[in-house]
Design a protein around this motif. Structure first.
Motif, PDB file in Angstrom:
ATOM      1  N   ARG A 344       0.857  -1.176   0.000  1.00 25.47           N
ATOM      2  CA  ARG A 344       0.000   0.000   0.000  1.00 25.47           C
ATOM      3  C   ARG A 344       0.898   1.233   0.000  1.00 25.47           C
ATOM      4  O   ARG A 344       1.961   1.244   0.614  1.00 25.47           O
ATOM      5  CB  ARG A 344      -0.917   0.040   1.230  1.00 25.47           C
ATOM      6  CG  ARG A 344      -1.939  -1.078   1.283  1.00 25.47           C
ATOM      7  CD  ARG A 344      -2.979  -0.959   0.182  1.00 25.47           C
ATOM      8  NE  ARG A 344      -4.008  -1.968   0.289  1.00 25.47           N
ATOM      9  CZ  ARG A 344      -3.937  -3.177  -0.269  1.00 25.47           C
ATOM     10  NH1 ARG A 344      -2.851  -3.507  -0.972  1.00 25.47           N
ATOM     11  NH2 ARG A 344      -4.918  -4.031  -0.142  1.00 25.47           N
ATOM     12  N   GLY A 521      -6.424  -7.218  13.615  1.00 29.94           N
ATOM     13  CA  GLY A 521      -6.860  -7.083  12.238  1.00 29.94           C
ATOM     14  C   GLY A 521      -7.251  -8.402  11.606  1.00 29.94           C
ATOM     15  O   GLY A 521      -7.006  -9.485  12.152  1.00 29.94           O
ATOM     16  N   PRO A 522      -7.860  -8.343  10.437  1.00 33.32           N
ATOM     17  CA  PRO A 522      -8.274  -9.568   9.733  1.00 33.32           C
ATOM     18  C   PRO A 522      -7.065 -10.390   9.310  1.00 33.32           C
ATOM     19  O   PRO A 522      -5.958  -9.874   9.146  1.00 33.32           O
ATOM     20  CB  PRO A 522      -9.052  -9.032   8.527  1.00 33.32           C
ATOM     21  CG  PRO A 522      -8.527  -7.644   8.318  1.00 33.32           C
ATOM     22  CD  PRO A 522      -8.181  -7.123   9.673  1.00 33.32           C
ATOM     23  N   TYR A 523      -7.296 -11.698   9.102  1.00 37.59           N
ATOM     24  CA  TYR A 523      -6.185 -12.573   8.700  1.00 37.59           C
ATOM     25  C   TYR A 523      -5.832 -12.372   7.232  1.00 37.59           C
ATOM     26  O   TYR A 523      -4.649 -12.378   6.867  1.00 37.59           O
ATOM     27  CB  TYR A 523      -6.566 -14.029   8.949  1.00 37.59           C
ATOM     28  CG  TYR A 523      -5.502 -15.000   8.469  1.00 37.59           C
ATOM     29  CD1 TYR A 523      -4.349 -15.223   9.215  1.00 37.59           C
ATOM     30  CD2 TYR A 523      -5.644 -15.675   7.255  1.00 37.59           C
ATOM     31  CE1 TYR A 523      -3.368 -16.092   8.781  1.00 37.59           C
ATOM     32  CE2 TYR A 523      -4.667 -16.545   6.807  1.00 37.59           C
ATOM     33  CZ  TYR A 523      -3.526 -16.755   7.573  1.00 37.59           C
ATOM     34  OH  TYR A 523      -2.556 -17.604   7.126  1.00 37.59           O
ATOM     35  N   GLU A 524      -6.824 -12.219   6.389  1.00 39.96           N
ATOM     36  CA  GLU A 524      -6.576 -12.048   4.957  1.00 39.96           C
ATOM     37  C   GLU A 524      -5.643 -10.860   4.737  1.00 39.96           C
ATOM     38  O   GLU A 524      -5.881  -9.763   5.239  1.00 39.96           O
ATOM     39  CB  GLU A 524      -7.891 -11.835   4.207  1.00 39.96           C
ATOM     40  CG  GLU A 524      -7.743 -11.523   2.738  1.00 39.96           C
ATOM     41  CD  GLU A 524      -6.990 -12.598   1.982  1.00 39.96           C
ATOM     42  OE1 GLU A 524      -6.202 -12.225   1.094  1.00 39.96           O
ATOM     43  OE2 GLU A 524      -7.202 -13.782   2.281  1.00 39.96           O
ATOM     44  N   GLU A 526      -4.753  -8.858   2.201  1.00 43.53           N
ATOM     45  CA  GLU A 526      -5.215  -7.631   1.553  1.00 43.53           C
ATOM     46  C   GLU A 526      -6.127  -6.841   2.481  1.00 43.53           C
ATOM     47  O   GLU A 526      -6.042  -5.608   2.562  1.00 43.53           O
ATOM     48  CB  GLU A 526      -5.934  -7.959   0.243  1.00 43.53           C
ATOM     49  CG  GLU A 526      -5.062  -8.583  -0.832  1.00 43.53           C
ATOM     50  CD  GLU A 526      -4.092  -7.580  -1.435  1.00 43.53           C
ATOM     51  OE1 GLU A 526      -4.283  -6.377  -1.233  1.00 43.53           O
ATOM     52  OE2 GLU A 526      -3.136  -8.020  -2.103  1.00 43.53           O
ATOM     53  N   GLU A 527      -6.995  -7.533   3.188  1.00 42.61           N
ATOM     54  CA  GLU A 527      -7.887  -6.859   4.130  1.00 42.61           C
ATOM     55  C   GLU A 527      -7.097  -6.246   5.282  1.00 42.61           C
ATOM     56  O   GLU A 527      -7.424  -5.158   5.763  1.00 42.61           O
ATOM     57  CB  GLU A 527      -8.924  -7.845   4.664  1.00 42.61           C
ATOM     58  CG  GLU A 527      -9.897  -8.368   3.607  1.00 42.61           C
ATOM     59  CD  GLU A 527     -10.885  -9.360   4.186  1.00 42.61           C
ATOM     60  OE1 GLU A 527     -10.848  -9.585   5.418  1.00 42.61           O
ATOM     61  OE2 GLU A 527     -11.684  -9.915   3.415  1.00 42.61           O
ATOM     62  N   LEU A 528      -6.063  -6.953   5.727  1.00 41.39           N
ATOM     63  CA  LEU A 528      -5.231  -6.424   6.808  1.00 41.39           C
ATOM     64  C   LEU A 528      -4.519  -5.152   6.371  1.00 41.39           C
ATOM     65  O   LEU A 528      -4.460  -4.167   7.127  1.00 41.39           O
ATOM     66  CB  LEU A 528      -4.211  -7.478   7.242  1.00 41.39           C
ATOM     67  CG  LEU A 528      -3.218  -7.054   8.339  1.00 41.39           C
ATOM     68  CD1 LEU A 528      -3.946  -6.631   9.605  1.00 41.39           C
ATOM     69  CD2 LEU A 528      -2.235  -8.180   8.630  1.00 41.39           C
ATOM     70  N   ASP A 530      -5.496  -3.005   4.070  1.00 40.76           N
ATOM     71  CA  ASP A 530      -6.501  -1.931   3.996  1.00 40.76           C
ATOM     72  C   ASP A 530      -6.862  -1.424   5.385  1.00 40.76           C
ATOM     73  O   ASP A 530      -7.017  -0.211   5.596  1.00 40.76           O
ATOM     74  CB  ASP A 530      -7.754  -2.433   3.282  1.00 40.76           C
ATOM     75  CG  ASP A 530      -7.530  -2.649   1.793  1.00 40.76           C
ATOM     76  OD1 ASP A 530      -6.611  -2.023   1.235  1.00 40.76           O
ATOM     77  OD2 ASP A 530      -8.270  -3.448   1.191  1.00 40.76           O
ATOM     78  N   HIS A 531      -7.008  -2.350   6.318  1.00 35.31           N
ATOM     79  CA  HIS A 531      -7.376  -1.975   7.688  1.00 35.31           C
ATOM     80  C   HIS A 531      -6.308  -1.092   8.326  1.00 35.31           C
ATOM     81  O   HIS A 531      -6.610  -0.067   8.952  1.00 35.31           O
ATOM     82  CB  HIS A 531      -7.580  -3.248   8.516  1.00 35.31           C
ATOM     83  CG  HIS A 531      -7.848  -3.002   9.967  1.00 35.31           C
ATOM     84  ND1 HIS A 531      -8.985  -2.374  10.428  1.00 35.31           N
ATOM     85  CD2 HIS A 531      -7.103  -3.296  11.082  1.00 35.31           C
ATOM     86  CE1 HIS A 531      -8.950  -2.290  11.750  1.00 35.31           C
ATOM     87  NE2 HIS A 531      -7.812  -2.833  12.163  1.00 35.31           N
ATOM     88  N   GLU A 534      -6.283   2.394   6.656  1.00 39.68           N
ATOM     89  CA  GLU A 534      -7.485   3.181   6.961  1.00 39.68           C
ATOM     90  C   GLU A 534      -7.392   3.813   8.347  1.00 39.68           C
ATOM     91  O   GLU A 534      -7.698   4.990   8.532  1.00 39.68           O
ATOM     92  CB  GLU A 534      -8.720   2.287   6.879  1.00 39.68           C
ATOM     93  CG  GLU A 534     -10.020   3.016   7.182  1.00 39.68           C
ATOM     94  CD  GLU A 534     -11.233   2.113   7.106  1.00 39.68           C
ATOM     95  OE1 GLU A 534     -12.341   2.576   7.428  1.00 39.68           O
ATOM     96  OE2 GLU A 534     -11.067   0.932   6.728  1.00 39.68           O
TER      97      GLU A 534
END
Length: 706
Positions: A344, A521-524, A526-528, A530-531, A534
């Motif tokens: 990112r 945070g989420p395990y995935e 890409e989601e981590l 983004d989290h 953000e």
């Protein structure tokens, strides 16, 4: 004609016909003035002096003397109005103002002037009249009404200008004008705004929700639309009825007839003498525009135009800087088997204040991958240019097969040779997904984090060297390599300080929050990513930031062959040490801790022999072979065709120990001739891997408190 003294209320009747101008002016309580702008002197006739309640001997032809009879606030307003008229090319002005008599009584006056300009437009003279207007505004209600209008106009302009002062982008300007308080200041129901782009107008604010007219996002300047008209003519357009709108703009009216619009004011937005756009104020309860209201709208248009021009320049500078920075970064991230990688990036938010943050992912031979995060000092285009060159150099050195420490040292030398005063921090991790072994080097950068499969987050303390560029100046080019073992499902996180450091805050606090967000945070992956961006991106302010997440994929399957392949260059003295540490870390990861010391000694002997007796480098391959019996095979290949032989140590005991040591430590060994050289190999029988194996953690790791 003989001059006569004028006494208001007692002027002698005149029998002349027609009356002279002097008499006409005196009877109407009106005087004249002639202001020479070159000398600064202003002549006032007797009637004019009466307006200011001055006697002839009290006036010295200097306008500043009139300040004795004009309140300070009124004087400031008059000066600003005249200065604006002189500046914008007007040929005249008119204004009501207050004067103060000898006794201190406030009275009303009105002045009107015509500006004389030379052939090139330079003002050199103002000729005008000044008159007593107390009779016109004698009623208190009228005076209060005029005062209220003036106060409201001043307040509206000041409040709007103050609100726009905080707007940096065009979107910010639109938000200020369109919010409820902004519309309340303007007194309009809604507004539309367009920006001039070549021969077209681009609609950037569309007014009421649902009021967008298809086909009007871009309109030509020669089309019959109100914004196009005011840009062409540079003149405001006031629409005072629905019929006026329908008759004047038949193309537009059918699409907006359903809206409750009773009047509209369209203004050209002019900055630095050029139209940059147009704004339309739409009203639902108005039928006329008084002179005061028109003056107010024009004043607002001027303030909006200046703010909009500043915002447009900001957007252009930011877009240019952002494009330059994006061009210096990788266009895509390679897919490497056995890993999941997420990156990112956010550029700085202050116009040209872009920074030198960067990331890179480099595909390396043997299925390995290099991951880089760095930050060049400074927030300008020079930092971005240095960043681009440094990224390319790091990529080139890594792709050539150099060890991580060598890659970092050579990059530091390159930065020094650029003849720049900038330095850079950086962290480089070379990962082998098949073994889970990472070799990490750090140059003054933030330590990475490691997230385990159970969510535990650890900071990997990498003993680093000085920032790139500074290490050359201080003669300290050493960059220690830290081996890190990455189990399947674990994630290495690297970032720049822009993500975790809050302006005025403590970096450790930011790192603790970073670790806590990683835990929760989420395990995935890409989601981590983004989290994290953000939450931390809003907190970290205006700095640019980069984030890189590298996760080892898959699970360890019994019987699956693991393989590690490394090339050691002959002119790279540190490569042997790095290779030895990497192989040992891999062996421990594979569950062969009991024999790791023996394997390390054999690697050292075989590789040293290859480098001593050949002019080229050596290639080391380590494999954990599948089968009923767990065996580890080590191959060291070089380009020499001379086969080694085992011999007893000499009298000094210095040489002759290499193959003897291999024979004693390995379970089996041998030599294979190849078309371009030879390979010395050996195998080690490993004990069965214990149940519940857990990876060894480097002593440098520490778990961050929440």
């Amino acid at each position: 004609m003989v001059d006569q003294e004028v006494v208001w209320g007692a002027t002698a009747p005149t029998h002349e016909w027609p009356a002279s101008p002097e008499v006409s002016l005196a009877l109407n309580r009106m005087g004249t003035f002639d202001w020479n702008l070159d000398t600064g002197l202003m002549h006032l006739d007797a009637s004019g002096l009466e307006v200011f309640d001055l006697l002839p001997h009290e006036y010295d032809l200097r306008p500043t003397t009139l300040a004795l009879r004009v309140p300070a606030a009124e004087g400031t307003r008059l000066d600003a109005l005249v200065a604006q008229a002189l500046k914008n090319g007007s040929d005249g002005y008119g204004v009501y103002f207050r004067t103060r008599s000898r006794e201190g009584t406030l009275r009303w006056a009105h002045t009107q002037g015509r500006i004389q300009r030379d052939a090139v437009g330079r003002p050199y003279r103002i000729i005008g009249v000044v008159r007593d207007a107390t009779g016109e505004l004698d009623h208190s209600a009228e005076r209060l009404a005029l005062d209220d209008v003036r106060r409201r106009q001043t307040s509206v302009v000041e409040e709007t200008t103050a609100a726009l002062a905080h707007a940096r982008t065009v979107a910010d300007v639109i938000d200020v004008l369109q919010d409820s308080s902004g519309m309340g200041r303007l007194g309009a129901t809604s507004l539309v705004m367009g920006l001039v782009e070549g021969s077209r107008i681009h609609l950037v604010a569309e007014g009421q929700p649902g009021s967008f007219v298809p086909g009007t996002e871009y309109t030509r300047l020669d089309q019959n639309y109100p914004m196009s008209e005011v840009v062409r003519t540079l003149t405001p357009r006031y629409i005072t009825s629905r019929d006026d709108f329908a008759d004047s703009y038949p193309l537009l009216w059918p699409d907006i007839a359903h809206l409750n619009i009773s009047a509209a004011a369209y203004l050209p937005l002019i900055a630095q003498g050029r139209p940059i756009g147009a704004i339309g104020l739409l009203y639902s309860d108005k039928e006329i525009f008084t002179p005061d209201e028109r003056n107010l709208v024009v004043a607002l248009g001027s303030s909006i135009a200046q703010s909009l021009k500043r915002a447009m320049l900001y957007d252009q500078e930011h877009d240019l800087a952002k494009s330059l920075q994006q061009a210096m970064l990788p266009r895509s991230i390679p897919s490497v088997s056995g890993t999941r990688i997420a990156v990112r990036y956010r550029s700085a938010r202050l116009g040209r204040d872009i920074g030198g943050d960067w990331y890179d992912v480099i595909r390396l031979p043997g299925g390995r991958v290099g991951a880089v995060i760095g930050d060049v000092q400074g927030h300008d285009t020079h930092a971005t240019a240095v960043m681009g060159q440094l990224r390319i150099v790091l990529r080139a050195y890594a792709a050539e097969g150099h060890a991580p420490a060598t890659v970092m040292a050579r990059a530091s030398l390159f930065l020094q040779e650029l003849d720049t005063d900038r330095f850079a921090t950086c962290i480089y991790a070379e990962a082998d997904p098949s073994t889970g072994v990472l070799q990490v080097v750090r140059a003054g950068h933030i330590d990475p984090l490691l997230r385990q499969t159970d969510g535990t987050c650890r900071q990997v303390l990498v003993p680093g060297g000085l920032p790139l560029g500074l290490s050359v100046q201080f003669g300290r080019l050493e960059y220690p390599v830290t081996p890190v073992e990455l189990e399947p499902g674990e994630t290495l996180l690297m970032c720049t300080d822009g993500l975790v450091e809050q302006p005025g805050g403590d970096l450790d606090d930011g790192l603790r929050l970073f670790a806590e967000l990683v835990r929760q945070g989420p395990y995935e992956i890409e989601e981590l990513a983004d989290h994290l961006c953000e939450v931390l991106g809003e907190r970290s302010g205006e700095d640019d930031m980069a984030l890189l997440l590298l996760r080892r994929e898959g699970t360890e399957t019994p019987g699956l062959e693991h393989r590690l392949h490394q090339y050691i260059a002959p002119a790279d003295p540190e490569a042997l040490s790095v290779s030895r540490h990497t192989i040992c870390a891999a062996v421990r990861t594979w569950g062969a801790r009991e024999r790791s010391d023996e394997i390390e000694l054999v690697v050292d002997e075989l590789v040293t022999n290859a480098l001593l007796h050949t002019d080229d480098g050596a290639t080391v391959t380590v494999r954990l072979m599948a089968g009923a019996e767990r065996r580890l095979r080590l191959d060291v290949a070089d380009r020499s065709s001379t086969l080694p032989r085992r011999r007893e140590p000499g009298e000094a005991g210095v040489s002759g120990r290499g193959l003897l040591l291999v024979d004693r430590l390995a379970d089996i060994w041998g030599v294979e001739s190849r078309g371009t050289g030879k390979s010395v190999w050996c195998e080690f029988v490993l004990p069965d891997r214990p149940t519940g194996h857990s990876a060894h953690r480097a002593p440098h790791d520490r778990e961050l408190p929440g």
